[in-house]
Design an enzyme around this catalytic site. Sequence first.
Site, short mmCIF file in Angstrom:
data_model
loop_
_atom_site.label_atom_id
_atom_site.label_comp_id
_atom_site.label_asym_id
_atom_site.label_seq_id
_atom_site.Cartn_x
_atom_site.Cartn_y
_atom_site.Cartn_z
N GLY A 115 1.06 -1.51 0.02
CA GLY A 115 0.19 -0.05 0.11
C GLY A 115 0.90 1.18 -0.15
O GLY A 115 2.44 1.34 0.11
N TYR A 254 -7.89 -6.36 -12.82
CA TYR A 254 -6.19 -6.31 -14.03
C TYR A 254 -5.33 -7.52 -12.33
O TYR A 254 -4.71 -7.75 -13.20
CB TYR A 254 -6.24 -5.01 -14.28
CG TYR A 254 -4.28 -5.01 -14.62
CD1 TYR A 254 -4.00 -6.19 -15.36
CD2 TYR A 254 -3.55 -3.94 -13.84
CE1 TYR A 254 -2.66 -5.86 -15.77
CE2 TYR A 254 -2.62 -4.27 -13.85
CZ TYR A 254 -2.05 -4.90 -15.36
OH TYR A 254 -0.64 -4.94 -16.02
#
Lengths: 472, 472, 472, 472
Positions: A115, A254
Amino acid sequence: MRDEWVFDELNEECGIFGVYDHVDASLLTYYGLHALQHRGQESAGICSTDGTQFLYHRNMGLVTEVFNTETINTLTGSMAIGQVRYSTTGESRLQNAQPLIFKYREGNLAIATNGNLVNAEPIRRQLERNGSIFQTTSDTEVIAHLIARSTYDRVEDALKEALSMIKGAYALLIMTDDTLVVAQDPNGLRPLCMSRLGESYIFSSETCAFDAIGAEYVRDVEPGEMIIIDKDGLRSTRFSGPARRATCSFEFIYFARPDSDIDGINVHKARKRLGKQLATEFPVEADVVTGVPDSSTSAAIGYAEATGIPYELGLIKNRYIGRTFIQPTQELRERGVKMKLSAVRRVVEGKRVVMIDDSIVRGTTSRHIVNLLRAAGATEVHVRISSPPVANPCFYGIDTSHREDLVASKHTVEEIRQMIGADSLSFISQEGMLEAIGRDSTAYKRGFCTACFDADYPTEIYEDTIKPYLKN
Amino acid sequence: MRDEWVFDELNEECGIFGVYDHVDASLLTYYGLHALQHRGQESAGICSTDGTQFLYHRNMGLVTEVFNTETINTLTGSMAIGQVRYSTTGESRLQNAQPLIFKYREGNLAIATNGNLVNAEPIRRQLERNGSIFQTTSDTEVIAHLIARSTYDRVEDALKEALSMIKGAYALLIMTDDTLVVAQDPNGLRPLCMSRLGESYIFSSETCAFDAIGAEYVRDVEPGEMIIIDKDGLRSTRFSGPARRATCSFEFIYFARPDSDIDGINVHKARKRLGKQLATEFPVEADVVTGVPDSSTSAAIGYAEATGIPYELGLIKNRYIGRTFIQPTQELRERGVKMKLSAVRRVVEGKRVVMIDDSIVRGTTSRHIVNLLRAAGATEVHVRISSPPVANPCFYGIDTSHREDLVASKHTVEEIRQMIGADSLSFISQEGMLEAIGRDSTAYKRGFCTACFDADYPTEIYEDTIKPYLKN
Amino acid sequence: MRDEWVFDELNEECGIFGVYDHVDASLLTYYGLHALQHRGQESAGICSTDGTQFLYHRNMGLVTEVFNTETINTLTGSMAIGQVRYSTTGESRLQNAQPLIFKYREGNLAIATNGNLVNAEPIRRQLERNGSIFQTTSDTEVIAHLIARSTYDRVEDALKEALSMIKGAYALLIMTDDTLVVAQDPNGLRPLCMSRLGESYIFSSETCAFDAIGAEYVRDVEPGEMIIIDKDGLRSTRFSGPARRATCSFEFIYFARPDSDIDGINVHKARKRLGKQLATEFPVEADVVTGVPDSSTSAAIGYAEATGIPYELGLIKNRYIGRTFIQPTQELRERGVKMKLSAVRRVVEGKRVVMIDDSIVRGTTSRHIVNLLRAAGATEVHVRISSPPVANPCFYGIDTSHREDLVASKHTVEEIRQMIGADSLSFISQEGMLEAIGRDSTAYKRGFCTACFDADYPTEIYEDTIKPYLKN
Amino acid sequence: MRDEWVFDELNEECGIFGVYDHVDASLLTYYGLHALQHRGQESAGICSTDGTQFLYHRNMGLVTEVFNTETINTLTGSMAIGQVRYSTTGESRLQNAQPLIFKYREGNLAIATNGNLVNAEPIRRQLERNGSIFQTTSDTEVIAHLIARSTYDRVEDALKEALSMIKGAYALLIMTDDTLVVAQDPNGLRPLCMSRLGESYIFSSETCAFDAIGAEYVRDVEPGEMIIIDKDGLRSTRFSGPARRATCSFEFIYFARPDSDIDGINVHKARKRLGKQLATEFPVEADVVTGVPDSSTSAAIGYAEATGIPYELGLIKNRYIGRTFIQPTQELRERGVKMKLSAVRRVVEGKRVVMIDDSIVRGTTSRHIVNLLRAAGATEVHVRISSPPVANPCFYGIDTSHREDLVASKHTVEEIRQMIGADSLSFISQEGMLEAIGRDSTAYKRGFCTACFDADYPTEIYEDTIKPYLKN
């Protein structure tokens, strides 16, 4: 599944994996990271502990390049965490390889994250002003310093305090000499899930890693949840109150492996539904449907099923391209030497082709593929994209590069169509996309982050956050 | 010159080298470290700066293994510092490779050191209690934290404050974005000297590195001296008042390259004088003098010159042994497969041999060499050692291993003679040794540290200092 | 001992080593080649047999680089031969790495050689005309073809026939599935000797390899002798009648390790005698004697002993230079960056120096060293060479490069002195050299080849032989 | 496209590629071999010529591992041939890497082949009896010896003579200093095709390599045809009269890349037709069709299209497994750690699955995959194979291993079904397969070799041919 070599593509930052209480902790972590390899090919690292010392190995390269039997055997102990990483910053990249390992007043500490924080910079400045020194440019080191400077002794209390100061997207694993702590950001931007293998607890960014080791999926970690496991067992607690649920929608479109499930939804099937939705929204008369391998195959099959146009392998990817591939000179490239993708003449020659791709970032790849198909004899090329136009940068760990480079930030769909040279171009609608993925219909935006499409960021954004995404 | 592969030997910790204001700063540092390679073969590192960013490369291995043209070319800028390192601690060794690089409130900071602190542990505990986190087990990181937590902004002021808290042996180079700071401990335990190359300033642990790059020797850095070089030029200051001068005597006996000078005294010539002094103190009737290559060659030639007994190559070292050498099995070893040293039968057969060595640590090597000589036909083996018996651990950066392992700590010379199987054994006297090296006759112990011989430590010693040297 | 990195130096072609009937045949060969490493650093190879199949491993690099425990363990069987090689030819060098291995009508065949044939070219042309195909440019392949085309079945008969056709300098080891055959050329140009280790027979280019594995020296192989060892034991036979004995004199002067013996004469001691003889022939008033390390150390000590001038370490060699060393740019070199050799200022400053070297080939190295000594403050530099001037090419496996490059082929001693910038220059006399080495005083030229000094070649020389040594 | 890591699979021997008259001959060959990588991952090699010398580089590994810019740059010249190889024999594998390079009476000769001779052994024995020596165990060396011993001088005449003696399957490229010769065996067993790139001629095992470099396909080389290209241009001739056309049917089923065309038929489309034919012959009621990635994807899509059952990604392959992957221990494997393939639970759970694979060799892989699907919750598993049962060994270059290991050689379809644990199992019929591929309906067996299915070998088979395929 996403691609290994990357030019004009979106890039995730990391995959993380952790094992509590298994005799083969580091070997399982190796297999887990291997299954998460698609989330980061730049570096890999594992840190294990036998309760007294931390053993670790990190290096640039794929999991199979970084580790061998010998190195894994040195990583003894029954607890381990690991990370695979894709990193965009050039300098000192090995230094940023995770897990990061520190010694502080309470002992050893290892952290692996996935992240990006949006307020790391001001916190870092504060820490430095108080005499902290930094060895990496990674956000993660900020978390370690906050823990070390906490007035709490227990790592879970210190972490809770630290997380109350940081903002952004993160899934994280923290290991001390005797405790594993797991946390996900309050918006649930980055995925993280839990499983059991016998008595052991296993955590992973994606469920495909559980399948790889035969572990049994238990549940996804909740936004704002912190899980602590030590000799007294597992405790779950919350470090943050209710916030808007905002799972990254590109995980479905994706990033994630098609065999992974997120919140109980299989990724491949979600992609097929995206393809079907695209077919509903933007049908076209054509002879052949083809997908850009490998990430768009599922959506292309969905489009073909919905329209009845046959799905064919119109584009082929050479699987053996690697970092050591000798790039063709400009001259050879102009003369037709291809690198990664080839169009299959017998499949597309004289045909009207629907080409499905998952996204358009800068547009150069799309133009290249359209050219390939035309050069192989396609009479028409209709491009269908299974995500809405990406017009805004992501601040949560996806490398969307500079805002100026995002073709959709400055151009209409018609302009993009002309730029890539397609006969027609359509992007799935945002509402259609959210519906096709198919999660909780009652939540705001069905619980997804759509910021890169509509700039509706689920967290605060600061000047410091934006600066690195602006061109100088 | 000391040996590359080490079993029963003394081991220095490091060599350091720094360049201020030269267009090829990192390449010169490469050549300098290469000339200092004998001071540390485990890891090598260089950090350079172009005034805005720090570029660095560090790895395990020899200088020629760690660096190639490509890596050196990435280390741009006109200031650089580097280190070669021998390290005794097993775990996480790459982490301890220097220069250590940090970011702190004033910018970038790189440190390269040689030596060992005697009070690092309590300072470290204090820092951790105040929330510092550590990434290495190196003393040097303590210095960085003290600088980062100083209330002074200028690095020289902050370093001066830091050095007022630490005790021990150290030569150090500190580089910020625009300043090079150099310091030596108040007792001058570890060597450090200065030279000029055109307008550039160059610092090195030994003068042999100046010869390697054609730099002109200026002077040795003084004990307790701090030198600061920035755009305003060079300033010298003192951070400590007068203290007992205590240069490590083993620099002359063993560590330094024979072509280096320390305080204006050539090391090879000092060793020849040690050999002559040994001959005066302990003559013997013999046919041949031989030295243990390579460190004892000079002393052996001195002994031969003084006694008139011819110097011969009675022992040969295989130069090609490296880390990758396949060690013989115990069985093959017993059957006579040798590794590093061979005795030359035609030279020693039927002869009375004087074998000169620089020191006896555990005694196992000496016994092995005596055996080699006897097996090759020597009728008598007389061992002469160019240092007094090493009976006490060194706390200043020399790896003398556990006190219990020092054979001279528990045995008389006669007992050692029996253990190694020599016909006679003599150690140079401490007074004879100090006189032979030949420095300042008026200073206390001629300005040398003799602690490993007589336990007369020039600094305070604490429980924390001693603990790691005790066997548990 | 000769140098590892070579610019202006003589270079031998090879060292060979073979083991018959030892359970650790390939490991012993590894140790043996390791002790012979100074005879060839370009490639290394070992071939072993377990009686049915040939196992082998060859590669570019040092013995310790080419082999590891894993590769040695694959080379099973009780018979093995190996080679280390220095090769001057650029193309396809790995192909020429030995042992060469072939399959022919009688089974497997491996050959390892040291030396050079003077009539390989015409034989090769003949073989090709009869349909042979070649995979290497090595002379040795010619021998294999001659064996394969022989009408004899037994390898020893076939080899005897082959050797009757070839001329030149060679020591060779041939291994079949069950037999080891050893041979030396009729003039005995290249050394080869025999030892026992328990029941095993061991052969080596030099005796130092026997010491390394604890084998007991038996005798040197005779010129024109062939030794066959199989399950019936050892047989010695002659394949050639009496010829002029012509051992390469440079084996004593330069190539062999100082701890080796050739024909019972220790190499180090022979070199010391060469130094003493030089002192007798060409004394000089001076303050210091120094030798060019490592090969001239023994001669320098001899010169010092004979003259009473003290021997000092006036020149130092950096031992860590390797193939990966970053060469200094021309600019840095002119500014004083040194590579391999340094002069020791404190030793030579203000001194009259005698510098002993073993030979002068092109003269560039000598000029460089004289410059180094003068730059370090030597007031006079007197060069003494322990071999006569090398004025003629060697056709027997020593790389003397093109005749035009040999400075002594076109210049007087006085001219060379001026070129190298010495205050005086003297070469040992040929007679003095032969006497100092000290072998059989009754033989023609004491049994030595002196062709490179006086063009008195012990074998026929043909146009084909000379051609490669002429510059085009 | 076939798999990179191979356990229970068919393995082709090679891919070959050649360039005549292009300034970047070796670089184009690199790209060509890279596109042919699926035909051989064990070794790669390229040999080029500038008209006077042969330059070459060969090694174990993938094309991108064996070559880098530096090595390619050394391979100068405008003509080049190369090979990628899969080899089953363990010993001395690097020696067998192609192109093989020889020197013979007419100059240099390089050969690259794909295929296997059935009478190499007796010819080899004859050659050895006449004094030839062999350096490899490769059939190809036999061809070189026959050329070298030919009475003809021109390579094309000598090759024609050689090919009149050999029998078997082969596509071959031969390069001399000035000529490129290309030939295919009389039955056309192994594929070979021709293209133009500007003025250059390019040859390749498959057309996908032409697409990779932008070359224009001209035609397939004919069975029994020899093509000679030199400065006078291209000449085609025949070295053999008409023979039965017998293209390897597995090229369509499994080996070739789906984007290649053979005789004008696209491989992917042929595979889809195989899937449709399977659906016609063996329909089944089911919920999901899935293929074993990657080679069976096309057939699975065809089966799905024909039946209307949706195609899903029920099996996922981890793309990052490589030679360095740490294999799980038996214990971990039993506990569920997977390596290469995973079944996707959300796709197959509670579903009736049709699993399409291209072939069954030993049956162990099929059993493993059926188990994976069941463990992931499939209620029924119906296996459909797009080739008939492989019951006989291939002697033409496909590694079918020992006849005893071919499960179909000893078991009925029903027995195999039980062994692999499927609910139903069907193999496509031989006639159906030939029709689906769809070539020339008038030729005997439509011009295909079906020997591995029905033992109808197109060439003679000898005892020497069969021996290596029998278990001892």
